[in-house]
Design a protein around this motif. Structure first.
Motif, PDB file in Angstrom:
ATOM      1  N   SER A   9       1.772  -2.674   1.419  1.00  0.00           N
ATOM      2  CA  SER A   9       1.797  -1.646   0.695  1.00  0.00           C
ATOM      3  C   SER A   9       0.519  -1.107   0.764  1.00  0.00           C
ATOM      4  CB  SER A   9       2.321  -1.957  -0.755  1.00  0.00           C
ATOM      5  OG  SER A   9       1.724  -2.191  -1.627  1.00  0.00           O
ATOM      6  N   SER A  12      -0.449   0.492   3.994  1.00  0.00           N
ATOM      7  CA  SER A  12       0.636   1.731   4.032  1.00  0.00           C
ATOM      8  C   SER A  12       0.061   2.773   3.476  1.00  0.00           C
ATOM      9  CB  SER A  12       1.957   1.348   3.928  1.00  0.00           C
ATOM     10  OG  SER A  12       2.261   0.106   4.482  1.00  0.00           O
ATOM     11  N   VAL A  13      -0.259   2.467   2.068  1.00  0.00           N
ATOM     12  CA  VAL A  13      -0.855   3.599   1.332  1.00  0.00           C
ATOM     13  C   VAL A  13      -2.086   4.282   1.858  1.00  0.00           C
ATOM     14  CG1 VAL A  13      -1.584   4.246  -0.994  1.00  0.00           C
ATOM     15  CG2 VAL A  13       0.357   3.105  -0.600  1.00  0.00           C
ATOM     16  N   GLY A  16      -1.137   6.256   4.666  1.00  0.00           N
ATOM     17  CA  GLY A  16      -0.549   7.640   4.279  1.00  0.00           C
ATOM     18  C   GLY A  16      -1.909   8.553   4.013  1.00  0.00           C
ATOM     19  N   PHE A  17      -2.535   8.070   3.101  1.00  0.00           N
ATOM     20  CA  PHE A  17      -3.877   8.878   2.710  1.00  0.00           C
ATOM     21  C   PHE A  17      -4.699   9.389   3.881  1.00  0.00           C
ATOM     22  CE2 PHE A  17      -2.926   7.016  -1.842  1.00  0.00           C
ATOM     23  CZ  PHE A  17      -2.436   8.332  -2.148  1.00  0.00           C
ATOM     24  N   MET A  20      -2.974  12.010   5.611  1.00  0.00           N
ATOM     25  CA  MET A  20      -2.804  13.148   4.546  1.00  0.00           C
ATOM     26  C   MET A  20      -4.299  13.896   4.832  1.00  0.00           C
ATOM     27  SD  MET A  20      -2.441  13.651   0.562  1.00  0.00           S
ATOM     28  CE  MET A  20      -4.019  12.633   0.208  1.00  0.00           C
ATOM     29  N   LEU A  23      -4.603  15.752   7.899  1.00  0.00           N
ATOM     30  CA  LEU A  23      -4.098  16.789   7.747  1.00  0.00           C
ATOM     31  C   LEU A  23      -4.554  18.010   7.437  1.00  0.00           C
ATOM     32  CD1 LEU A  23      -0.434  15.331   8.554  1.00  0.00           C
ATOM     33  CD2 LEU A  23      -1.430  17.213   9.788  1.00  0.00           C
ATOM     34  N   CYS A  26      -7.012  19.520   8.847  1.00  0.00           N
ATOM     35  CA  CYS A  26      -6.596  20.423   9.863  1.00  0.00           C
ATOM     36  C   CYS A  26      -6.215  21.960   9.082  1.00  0.00           C
ATOM     37  CB  CYS A  26      -5.345  20.165  10.808  1.00  0.00           C
ATOM     38  SG  CYS A  26      -5.785  18.537  11.434  1.00  0.00           S
TER      39      CYS A  26
END
Lengths: 397, 306
Positions: A9, A12-13, A16-17, A20, A23, A26
């Motif tokens: 977990s 994955s977090v 994920g961050f 984020m 992106l 961008c």
């Protein structure tokens, strides 16, 4: 939960961050909009200043701007963005313009500003109210960089604060609202009770009361600078309460103007000209014109003259200097109302009229500004912790 | 005043209801998709963009549904196929949705659409009080209510509903019955994403007629929380979502009435109410939780049920 699950977990977090932030990078790039030209093109002020080479803010290769929202929100950030365009037109030849939109008002803002400094910025415009503390924190670490903050009431060694007395046009738009309203009930959709907001609500109400003594302003806080769903609901709530003119102090202005138009009521804008959004109900509004002020601030800093200048403190300007202005009138505004407002504007330009001339009473009827007294702008901002008589709504205590 | 609060409750509750209904189905299959918020966001953007581009709000809503579905497939792949931790995967999908929409949404911020407007229903809309409270909504709001009934019928009155529930309770049972639990899960996740996408599109195309980055503002996460409150029942999801919407409408109405209370305290009411309800409902309805979710929510809840 087993250890293995936990580690998955966490990983994955983190992924994920990472995704984020990639992106986000961008999405909200601090884009160098123009490559710096050859040094030959540099103006005299930047090249012939060896004596002040160590002055804070000089010797940089870039200017940074941070905005709390998107650049085309028909609002606060659009106005600030246009100001940064004016700076680019004037200084873009030898200073890179770095911009970052949607910068939150927390440590994230510090990271963005640090990043701009690494890219060569010695001047940073922190344009949202909540960017002040992050700016002060970064400023402590970089005494050679000048930070100018939009709207703040604090300044430190290398942080200055500038703003415009937007309550001047807001008072005039209050006159329009008071004259045009049939119910005498006006609505103000507000994000947070910061000093500028309270000044605006008070100015708007005083303006309306100057032409309709019974006018009231109902205030609704959304506790968010831009949540369109809450804004829409706020308009509907005000309509249900009998309000027929709505104005706002939010960052993104578009939703409220459109929702008011759909509800068949009138609207007074803020930050930017929203008249195309509401051909029927638009009355007027208050808007910013940052270009000249931004450019003058930058000029002062690159000349090495920032220390001790008017910008090296809390600086405010208004109608006279052109930093604030009244938006175009809507089609429904009658000629006599226009004349009334323009005459009033002239008395403000001439320095003969200040809407906050005492006696000013708060909601409880207590006199806050004594009869005949006029406070200077900085003091007025600091002491406006109340709403004037005729405002319906409670302030957080 | 009361009728405007009820109408506001339905309006503000509808986007949450769509997402909540989708998540009820997902959780009935034994999964928890925190990426619902991300699906809502991509739905809101796709809905707005297609409506702006084509002028058709119907196409916009369909696009929103598809966008929400597509994003949920990312969750499906990681959580079903790769058996990744669902909560972490959901959060990653949420931030992914955030990033994607921030990136592609920029040029739509200042566009204007006509969108979906409230319907005037002859007779019904004009009934005093009842009309203003219930029958001046747009077609999507009614659709959300109808969906709740349809999904309830599906869950409890159809064979496929039984298969879905079996998958969420004891996948062995579904497997023994000749059904692939993973296929059922895929279908549930895709449907959940689709509904979240519709909820997002409602927000941008029918409710606000605007697109702003991050405009769901946590409503997708609230929808997931409300599923527990709704005891995994589509009909109770209606009540839960409208209660959440009602708390929001109520706090604005109280402010407009000049009630002397901090507006920030009032802004917390919807969330406090959700928490309070979770605390109460969580205790006595835990036995209705699909067995499969116990693996997701950890051993603590499983033990308290036993």
């Amino acid at each position: 939960m087993s250890m293995q699950q936990l580690s998955i977990s966490r990983r994955s977090v983190l992924v994920g961050f990472a995704a984020m932030s990639l992106l986000a990078a961008c999405a909200a790039p601090a884009t160098p909009t123009k490559a710096p030209d050859a040094p030959a093109a540099a103006p005299a002020s930047a090249t012939t200043a060896p004596a002040v080479a160590s002055a804070p803010g000089t010797g940089g290769t870039a200017i940074g701007f941070i905005f709390v929202g998107p650049k085309d929100d028909y609002g606060y950030n659009q106005a600030a963005y246009l100001g940064s365009k004016a700076v680019e037109d004037k200084f873009g030849k030898n200073l890179k313009i770095l911009r970052a939109e949607n910068v939150p008002e927390n440590e994230e803002a510090e990271r963005v500003m640090e990043n701009m400094i690494q890219q060569g910025a010695k001047i940073i415009f922190a344009t949202s109210y909540g960017h002040l503390d992050p700016a002060i924190n970064v400023a402590k670490r970089h005494p050679d960089v000048v930070f100018v903050h939009q709207g703040g009431a604090k300044h430190t060694a290398n942080v200055g604060a500038y703003f415009g007395t937007i309550w001047q046009p807001v008072y005039l738009s209050g006159i329009a609202a008071g004259k045009m309203s049939k119910t005498g009930k006006l609505g103000y959709i507000v994000a947070f009770p910061i000093p500028q907001t309270l000044l605006n609500i008070n100015a708007f109400t005083l303006g309306a009361q100057s032409v309709n003594p019974n006018a009231t302003t109902t205030v609704v806080f959304t506790a968010n600078w831009c949540d369109p769903a809450k804004q829409t609901e706020a308009v509907k709530t005000l309509v249900a309460a009998g309000v027929d003119v709505v104005t706002q102090h939010q960052d993104c202005a578009k939703t409220i103007v459109e929702a008011s138009e759909r509800a068949g009521i009138m609207s007074v804008g803020y930050h930017a000209d929203g008249s195309p959004l509401a051909p029927k109900g638009w009355l007027t509004g208050s808007q910013w014109n940052w270009g000249n002020l931004y450019s003058d601030i930058v000029q002062t800093i690159v000349d090495g003259k920032w220390v001790g200048s008017k910008y090296d403190a809390i600086y405010r300007e208004g109608f006279k200097e052109g930093v604030v202005e009244l938006s175009p009138f809507g089609a429904s505004v009658t000629d006599d109302v226009k004349k009334l407002i323009n005459d009033k504007k002239q008395t403000m330009l001439d320095g003969k009229f200040n809407p906050f001339t005492g006696p000013i009473k708060d909601q409880d009827g207590k006199v806050r500004i004594a009869d005949g007294v006029q406070l200077d702008t900085v003091k007025l901002e600091a002491e406006t912790t109340y709403l004037v008589q005729g405002v319906v709504g409670a302030l957080p205590k | 005043m009361l009728e405007s609060i009820i109408a506001g409750a339905i309006r503000a509750g509808t986007p949450v209801l769509f997402a909540c209904l989708g998540e009820v189905i997902v959780e009935r299959a034994g999964l928890v998709n925190l990426g619902t918020e991300g699906s809502m966001l991509v739905g809101a953007l796709a809905g707005f963009a297609i409506t702006a581009g084509t002028g058709s709000a119907l196409l916009g809503v369909i696009a929103g549904a598809l966008a929400g579905l597509l994003l949920s497939l990312v969750f499906g792949y990681l959580a079903i196929q790769r058996r990744a931790n669902q909560l972490a995967t959901g959060l990653a999908v949420l931030t992914l949705g955030n990033g994607i929409t921030a990136f592609f949404g920029r040029s739509f911020v200042n566009q204007q659409i006509h969108g979906i407007n409230p319907l005037h229903i002859p007779i019904l809309s004009d009934i005093p009080f009842v009309g203003a409270a219930f029958f001046q909504q747009d077609i999507m709001a009614y659709l959300a209510g109808i969906m709740a009934v349809v999904l309830w019928l599906f869950l409890y009155r159809t064979r496929w509903g039984l298969v879905l529930r079996a998958t969420g309770e004891r996948e062995e049972v579904a497997y023994a019955g000749g059904y692939s639990p993973n296929r059922v899960r895929w279908a549930a996740v895709a449907f959940g994403g689709l509904m979240a996408g519709v909820g997002g599109a409602y927000l941008s195309v029918a409710y606000t007629l605007n697109w702003i980055e991050g405009m769901t503002a946590g409503r997708g996460v609230v929808a997931v929380a409300l599923v527990i409150f709704a005891s995994w029942s589509p009909l109770q999801a209606v009540f839960a979502s409208y209660l959440f919407g009602g708390a929001q409408a109520l706090q604005l109405s109280l402010q407009a009435d000049g009630v002397d209370a901090s507006p920030f305290l009032l802004s917390m009411v919807p969330y406090l109410l959700t928490l309070a309800v979770l605390l109460v409902v969580g205790r006595w309805r835990r036995n209705v939780m699909p067995e499969g979710l116990k693996a997701v929510f950890g051993s603590a809840s499983a033990r308290s049920v036993a």
